[in-house]
Design a protein around this motif. Structure first.
Motif, mmCIF file in Angstrom:
data_model
loop_
_atom_site.group_PDB
_atom_site.id
_atom_site.type_symbol
_atom_site.label_atom_id
_atom_site.label_comp_id
_atom_site.label_asym_id
_atom_site.label_seq_id
_atom_site.Cartn_x
_atom_site.Cartn_y
_atom_site.Cartn_z
ATOM 1 N N ARG A 265 -2.191 -7.788 39.869
ATOM 2 C CA ARG A 265 -1.204 -8.383 40.779
ATOM 3 C C ARG A 265 -1.759 -8.372 42.207
ATOM 4 N N GLU A 266 -2.434 -7.295 42.581
ATOM 5 C CA GLU A 266 -3.027 -7.225 43.911
ATOM 6 C C GLU A 266 -4.137 -8.256 44.056
ATOM 7 N N ILE A 267 -4.947 -8.410 43.009
ATOM 8 C CA ILE A 267 -6.018 -9.406 43.036
ATOM 9 C C ILE A 267 -5.443 -10.803 43.173
ATOM 10 N N MET A 268 -4.440 -11.130 42.345
ATOM 11 C CA MET A 268 -3.868 -12.475 42.373
ATOM 12 C C MET A 268 -3.151 -12.742 43.691
ATOM 13 N N GLY A 269 -2.490 -11.723 44.239
ATOM 14 C CA GLY A 269 -1.840 -11.903 45.532
ATOM 15 C C GLY A 269 -2.835 -12.198 46.639
ATOM 16 N N ALA A 270 -3.930 -11.456 46.658
ATOM 17 C CA ALA A 270 -4.946 -11.661 47.696
ATOM 18 C C ALA A 270 -5.566 -13.045 47.582
ATOM 19 N N PHE A 271 -5.851 -13.482 46.372
ATOM 20 C CA PHE A 271 -6.479 -14.788 46.205
ATOM 21 C C PHE A 271 -5.492 -15.928 46.464
ATOM 22 N N SER A 272 -4.211 -15.694 46.244
ATOM 23 C CA SER A 272 -3.215 -16.704 46.610
ATOM 24 C C SER A 272 -3.203 -16.928 48.117
ATOM 25 N N VAL A 273 -3.333 -15.840 48.864
ATOM 26 C CA VAL A 273 -3.406 -15.953 50.319
ATOM 27 C C VAL A 273 -4.658 -16.734 50.725
ATOM 28 N N LEU A 274 -5.783 -16.452 50.071
ATOM 29 C CA LEU A 274 -7.026 -17.149 50.396
ATOM 30 C C LEU A 274 -6.949 -18.642 50.074
ATOM 31 N N GLY B 123 -2.473 -19.639 51.657
ATOM 32 C CA GLY B 123 -1.558 -18.920 52.519
ATOM 33 C C GLY B 123 -0.195 -18.739 51.888
ATOM 34 N N ILE B 124 0.127 -17.525 51.537
ATOM 35 C CA ILE B 124 1.444 -17.180 51.015
ATOM 36 C C ILE B 124 2.166 -16.370 52.082
ATOM 37 N N THR B 125 3.316 -16.851 52.509
ATOM 38 C CA THR B 125 4.162 -16.111 53.438
ATOM 39 C C THR B 125 5.462 -15.781 52.722
ATOM 40 N N VAL B 126 5.835 -14.517 52.716
ATOM 41 C CA VAL B 126 6.966 -14.049 51.924
ATOM 42 C C VAL B 126 8.138 -13.701 52.829
ATOM 43 N N ALA B 127 9.299 -14.282 52.546
ATOM 44 C CA ALA B 127 10.549 -13.931 53.226
ATOM 45 C C ALA B 127 11.358 -13.039 52.286
ATOM 46 N N GLU C 169 9.668 -3.454 48.733
ATOM 47 C CA GLU C 169 8.701 -2.837 47.826
ATOM 48 C C GLU C 169 8.401 -3.758 46.647
ATOM 49 N N MET C 170 9.425 -4.418 46.111
ATOM 50 C CA MET C 170 9.192 -5.353 45.008
ATOM 51 C C MET C 170 8.309 -6.509 45.443
ATOM 52 N N ALA C 171 8.553 -7.018 46.649
ATOM 53 C CA ALA C 171 7.737 -8.119 47.163
ATOM 54 C C ALA C 171 6.286 -7.681 47.352
ATOM 55 N N ARG C 172 6.073 -6.493 47.917
ATOM 56 C CA ARG C 172 4.721 -5.980 48.105
ATOM 57 C C ARG C 172 4.015 -5.769 46.762
ATOM 58 N N ASN C 173 4.728 -5.191 45.814
ATOM 59 C CA ASN C 173 4.126 -4.933 44.504
ATOM 60 C C ASN C 173 3.747 -6.225 43.796
ATOM 61 N N HIS C 174 4.512 -7.289 44.021
ATOM 62 C CA HIS C 174 4.266 -8.537 43.301
ATOM 63 C C HIS C 174 3.279 -9.439 44.021
ATOM 64 N N GLY D 239 1.346 -8.561 46.770
ATOM 65 C CA GLY D 239 0.185 -7.880 47.310
ATOM 66 C C GLY D 239 0.329 -7.468 48.759
ATOM 67 N N LEU D 240 -0.595 -6.628 49.187
ATOM 68 C CA LEU D 240 -0.522 -6.040 50.524
ATOM 69 C C LEU D 240 -0.945 -6.994 51.634
ATOM 70 N N VAL D 241 -1.756 -7.999 51.311
ATOM 71 C CA VAL D 241 -2.277 -8.850 52.392
ATOM 72 C C VAL D 241 -1.383 -10.062 52.671
ATOM 73 N N ALA D 242 -0.408 -10.325 51.828
ATOM 74 C CA ALA D 242 0.490 -11.460 52.064
ATOM 75 C C ALA D 242 1.417 -11.144 53.235
ATOM 76 N N PRO D 243 1.479 -12.005 54.249
ATOM 77 C CA PRO D 243 2.408 -11.775 55.361
ATOM 78 C C PRO D 243 3.855 -11.734 54.860
ATOM 79 N N LEU D 244 4.602 -10.756 55.332
ATOM 80 C CA LEU D 244 5.973 -10.548 54.856
ATOM 81 C C LEU D 244 6.913 -10.459 56.046
ATOM 82 N N HIS D 245 8.031 -11.209 55.962
ATOM 83 C CA HIS D 245 9.034 -11.212 57.026
ATOM 84 C C HIS D 245 10.385 -10.833 56.421
ATOM 85 N N VAL D 246 11.079 -9.937 57.087
ATOM 86 C CA VAL D 246 12.348 -9.411 56.586
ATOM 87 C C VAL D 246 13.512 -10.144 57.243
#
Length: 291
Positions: A77-86, A89-93, A105-110, A112-119
């Motif tokens: 999931r971390e690999i796929m999240g990072a490559f989606s950003v590459l 660009g995935i921005t998560v609300a 936490e669910m958004a981060r786990n799904h 990944g850590l490098v996807a920009p996240l806005h609350v």
């Protein structure tokens, strides 16, 4: 140096060699992803939940040995999240309810850590952020069985209207969850939305919003859906406002708005007056499949 120490040192060198191989493969994968990104139209969404589910199911199917399956899923999931950003660009609300960080936490786990996240402090704000293009995906907490009476329309009702390519449900989180501990609250869940249709993965659920008159029981609704060839998996929420009831329903299988079975549900003899497909998702992995 003793024989045991020499053997241990050799094993450590073997682990270093394997680590280098894993790292080399990740860098090779990055180069392929860059080529894919260059070949895609500008502005296209790199989010492919069905494809990701198929990859994880395939890996779990071939997995053997003592390495934990849950750890395997978390790594990929971390690999796929990072490559989606590459790729694009995935921005998560994320809708964070009160002081709870569960949806974050669910958004981060799904994703990944490098996807920009806005609350955001409301589900409606998340829907608008996705609809307006300020975020490519939104995460909104889900409490199955919710009943809402005579309040503002729930966020999922807004997915039944709109022009162009409105937000649609594309995933249910967590995709790989753990079984609840006996006596503890149910683990948190969420739905992910994006401005794209839900793809078929081979094992899917579809999300409908059904409009009925008042006093339609859950059993009656299940019976009508089953008789129409649409097997209900879960009745997720009900919104009651005067004489109109809206039901958020999950059914088995991948169903599109063009499916003739949906048209057949709306008949004078049945309680359903309108049906909307608002998305769907790959069926999350059962906790027992990760043991």
């Amino acid at each position: 140096m003793s024989q045991d120490s020499a053997n241990l040192e050799q094993l450590r060198r073997e682990i270093d060699r394997i680590d280098d191989s894993i790292h080399d493969l990740l860098m090779q994968r990055s180069a392929v992803v860059e080529s894919i990104a260059a070949a895609k139209p500008a502005g296209s969404i790199s989010l492919r939940p069905a494809r990701e589910a198929m990859v994880l199911r395939r890996l779990l199917g071939r997995h053997h040995g003592v390495f934990p399956k849950m750890a395997l899923v978390r790594i990929w999931r971390e690999i796929m999240g990072a490559f989606s950003v590459l790729q694009g660009g995935i921005t998560v609300a994320v809708h964070a309810v009160g002081r709870s960080t569960a949806s974050i936490e669910m958004a981060r786990n799904h994703f990944g850590l490098v996807a920009p996240l806005h609350v955001y402090r409301s589900a409606g704000q998340v829907v608008r952020a996705v609809a307006d293009g300020h975020a490519s995906v939104g995460v909104i907490p889900l409490t199955p069985g919710t009943e809402i009476a005579d309040e503002a329309e729930p966020w999922w009702a807004s997915l039944t209207v709109g022009s162009g390519e409105p937000p649609r449900v594309v995933a249910r989180l967590p995709f790989a969850g753990v079984a609840p501990v006996k006596g503890s609250p149910e683990p948190p869940q969420a739905l992910a939305i994006a401005c794209r249709d839900h793809d078929e993965s081979g094992d899917d659920r579809t999300v409908l919003v059904l409009e009925t008159g008042p006093d339609v029981s859950r059993d009656r609704l299940r019976a009508v859906l089953s008789a129409g060839g649409l097997e209900p998996a879960d009745l997720l929420a009900i919104y009651r406002h005067g004489g109109v009831w809206l039901h958020l329903v999950e059914i088995l299988g991948h169903v599109t708005a063009a499916d003739p079975r949906l048209t057949m549900l709306v008949a004078p003899k049945d309680p359903i007056s309108h049906v909307s497909v608002i998305g769907g998702y790959a069926t999350p992995l059962a906790p027992e499949s990760l043991v």
